[in-house]
Design an enzyme around this catalytic site. Structure first.
Site, PDB file in Angstrom:
ATOM      1  N   ASN A 388       0.815  -1.200   0.000  1.00 50.13           N
ATOM      2  CA  ASN A 388       0.000   0.000   0.000  1.00 50.13           C
ATOM      3  C   ASN A 388       0.859   1.264   0.000  1.00 50.13           C
ATOM      4  O   ASN A 388       0.989   1.931  -1.024  1.00 50.13           O
ATOM      5  CB  ASN A 388      -0.947  -0.032   1.201  1.00 50.13           C
ATOM      6  CG  ASN A 388      -1.979   1.068   1.160  1.00 50.13           C
ATOM      7  OD1 ASN A 388      -1.880   2.001   0.379  1.00 50.13           O
ATOM      8  ND2 ASN A 388      -2.985   0.966   2.007  1.00 50.13           N
ATOM      9  N   ASP A 389       1.491   1.544   1.126  1.00 52.27           N
ATOM     10  CA  ASP A 389       2.241   2.797   1.227  1.00 52.27           C
ATOM     11  C   ASP A 389       3.356   2.911   0.189  1.00 52.27           C
ATOM     12  O   ASP A 389       3.634   4.001  -0.300  1.00 52.27           O
ATOM     13  CB  ASP A 389       2.832   2.937   2.635  1.00 52.27           C
ATOM     14  CG  ASP A 389       1.738   2.972   3.691  1.00 52.27           C
ATOM     15  OD1 ASP A 389       0.658   3.518   3.387  1.00 52.27           O
ATOM     16  OD2 ASP A 389       1.953   2.450   4.786  1.00 52.27           O
TER      17      ASP A 389
END
Lengths: 462, 108
Positions: A388-389
């Site tokens: 995600n990040d």
């Protein structure tokens, strides 16, 4: 029994040489494992020599303590899953710090007021740093194990609390060195340092834990080195300081890999800013598009080039073996497959390399970020599995984002992006991801392993 | 243990600082985690301090504190070593070598 101090000194020197070479070997993939074993040899020599020192007694306690510690260490280290390695490192680091603080306390008690001032300085430093490392590591463990929220924990009056604790421990430390040789003062110092360790790590976000653990690791080294001054032990002074220095260096290198400064990591109260930004963000009508495994299977099979972006979600779902199988199937169909590894994919730098190596993914398919980023433009499908990040374009586009400036994998440059995710929950850094709203992105919500297995079935059926 | 004198000890300390910085300066990113774990194992050397404290302890307080220190430090040493070894085991394997006991260190 060894009574000649020169023999003791030489044996300790042998241990020190082993440790230095161990660090050197650990810095290269080819020799790393040998390096750890060499460290083990050094440790065995150091422990053996110490046990043979003149006048050592209380054997039953030494054996009992050693046995309990060994059992705990082996069970902890053997049973932990590869995905939970980082928090295990934090835990073993914390107990080392705790041990250094307790050694300092015991030395203070034994000396009973007959200490030279430099010895008191060492005891104070060792107690202080060791306790901070102990408490801080436990909080880091709690965050990574998700016993505590991975988000930065901030509360009203936090700065006041920090100030009181810091000033209090500084005052006690100075008083002790100035001649207040009272045990309660050292115990109070230990308690304040523990509180400081907790307060220091609570406001740091889960995604930054690797840097924090690395720093606390250096702290424990310093605490061990400080105990060496009280005990007049060169092996403690040198080995502790080696870890203190190399741990500091490693902390700087890790922060650099995330393109952040250490100060920013420690005091940035990561995520705090984002809460304000997040509340302003209005629903602009863009929606997330969900898709099915069958559709993705078609997309993948007819692609020329697929790049898999593995993240912590893949590790948690233990899907690395299935992903390799899927990749092999696609390659049989003539699709070119590569894996894009972000330097901090997983929970720590290098964590994902370990996990994929465990699943026998060929090395030449693992691409580092700098190598793979220019290739995304020629990539048909970027398959993001539980990351995600590290693929959040906000790091590039949104200066107000707490991860702004962190280098990311530029999957948004691929022709299409498929994201497998458990839910729309934000990633470890606790922030939203624009990528999911991009019109070229489709999402598969659920367990990564289930989806990969379904994908394998669908690709085979095509 | 021999008392070397503070100045000599500080000299040794200063040299150790430079050595610590230099010795790992060229580590690749993929080894950051194992290296952290390896240094984590090495600071388990504090076990030497725990043995000395416990081995020379005479009163109950020192014995109790020393015993706890001994347990914690041993857990640091043993756990740190085993975790590091498990991590590095993953790096050793090549895709064409599926035997877990293969001990060849040189890349093919």
């Amino acid at each position: 029994m060894i009574s000649d101090p020169d023999v003791v000194g030489l044996l300790y020197l042998l241990a020190i040489i082993c440790f230095v070479l161990a660090l050197r070997f650990l810095s290269s993939p080819r020799t790393a494992r040998r390096g750890n074993w060499l460290g083990g040899l050094g440790m065995a020599v150091a422990i053996g020599t110490t046990l043979l020192l003149d006048g050592i007694s209380n054997w039953e306690l030494i054996l009992a303590g050693g046995a309990v510690g060994t059992i705990v260490g082996i069970i902890g280290a053997r049973r932990v899953k590869m995905t939970a390695m980082p928090q295990m490192v934090a835990l073993f680091n914390g107990v080392g710090g705790g041990a250094a603080a307790l050694v300092a306390l015991a030395e203070f008690h034994v000396a009973d007021g007959r200490l030279a001032s430099e010895e008191v300085v060492s005891i104070v430093l060792s107690a202080l740093i060791g306790s901070i490392s102990f408490a801080g590591s436990l909080i880091a463990f709690g965050k990574l194990q998700e016993l505590l929220s991975g988000r930065p924990i901030v509360f009203a009056g936090q700065n006041v609390a920090n100030g009181v604790v810091l000033l209090g421990s500084a005052a006690l430390g100075v008083a002790l060195v100035a001649g207040l040789e009272e045990q309660w003062a050292l115990v109070a110092l230990l308690a304040l340092a523990l509180a400081f360790g907790v307060l220091f790590v609570l406001p740091i976000g889960g995604a930054d834990m690797p840097v924090v653990i690395s720093l606390l690791n250096a702290f424990t080294g310093l605490a061990a080195s400080a105990t060496g001054f009280v005990l007049d032990s060169t092996v403690l002074i040198v080995s502790g300081m080696l870890v203190g220095a190399s741990g500091t260096m490693l902390t700087l290198l890790m922060a650099k890999a995330m393109n952040r400064s250490v100060a920013n990591v420690l005091f940035g109260a990561f995520g705090q800013v984002q809460q304000a930004v997040g509340s302003e963000r209005v629903d602009d009508g863009r929606t997330v598009r969900a898709t099915t495994a069958d559709d993705v299977a078609v997309q993948l099979s007819y692609a020329r080039r697929v790049v898999v972006v593995p993240g912590y979600g893949l590790a948690v779902a233990q899907a690395q073996h299935d992903v390799r199988q899927l990749a092999e199937l696609l390659e049989q169909k003539g699709v070119e497959v590569a894996y894009a590894i972000h330097p901090v994919a997983g929970r720590m730098p290098g964590h994902m390399n370990v996990l994929l190596a465990e699943a026998n993914v060929p090395y030449d398919q693992l691409k580092e970020m700098d190598e793979v980023n220019p290739e995304f433009a020629q990539t048909d499908v970027a398959l993001v599995i539980g990351a995600n990040d590290v693929v959040n374009p906000a790091a590039r586009n949104d200066p107000s984002s707490p991860i702004h400036g962190m280098p990311i994998l530029e999957v948004d440059k691929a022709t299409s992006v498929v994201v497998m995710k458990r839910s729309m929950a934000p990633g470890f850094a606790g922030i939203d991801n624009e990528l999911f709203l991009d019109p070229r992105t489709t999402m598969l919500f659920g367990n990564a392993k289930d989806f990969v297995v379904k994908l394998i079935g669908s690709v085979k059926a095509l | 243990m021999t008392d070397l004198g503070l100045v000599i000890e500080l000299t040794i300390l200063a040299l150790a600082i430079f050595l610590g910085f230099e010795v790992i300066a060229k580590v690749p990113t993929m080894l950051h985690t194992p290296l952290m774990s390896g240094t984590n194992f090495i600071h388990g050397i504090v076990v030497v301090g725990a043995i000395v404290v416990l081995g020379y302890a005479e009163d109950g307080f020192t014995k109790a504190v020393g015993l706890v220190a001994m347990v914690l430090a041993t857990a640091n040493v043993v756990g740190g070593f085993v975790v590091t070894d498990r991590m590095l085991e993953m790096f050793k394997r090549r895709p064409d070598e599926r035997r877990p006991d293969d001990r060849r260190d040189e890349p093919s």
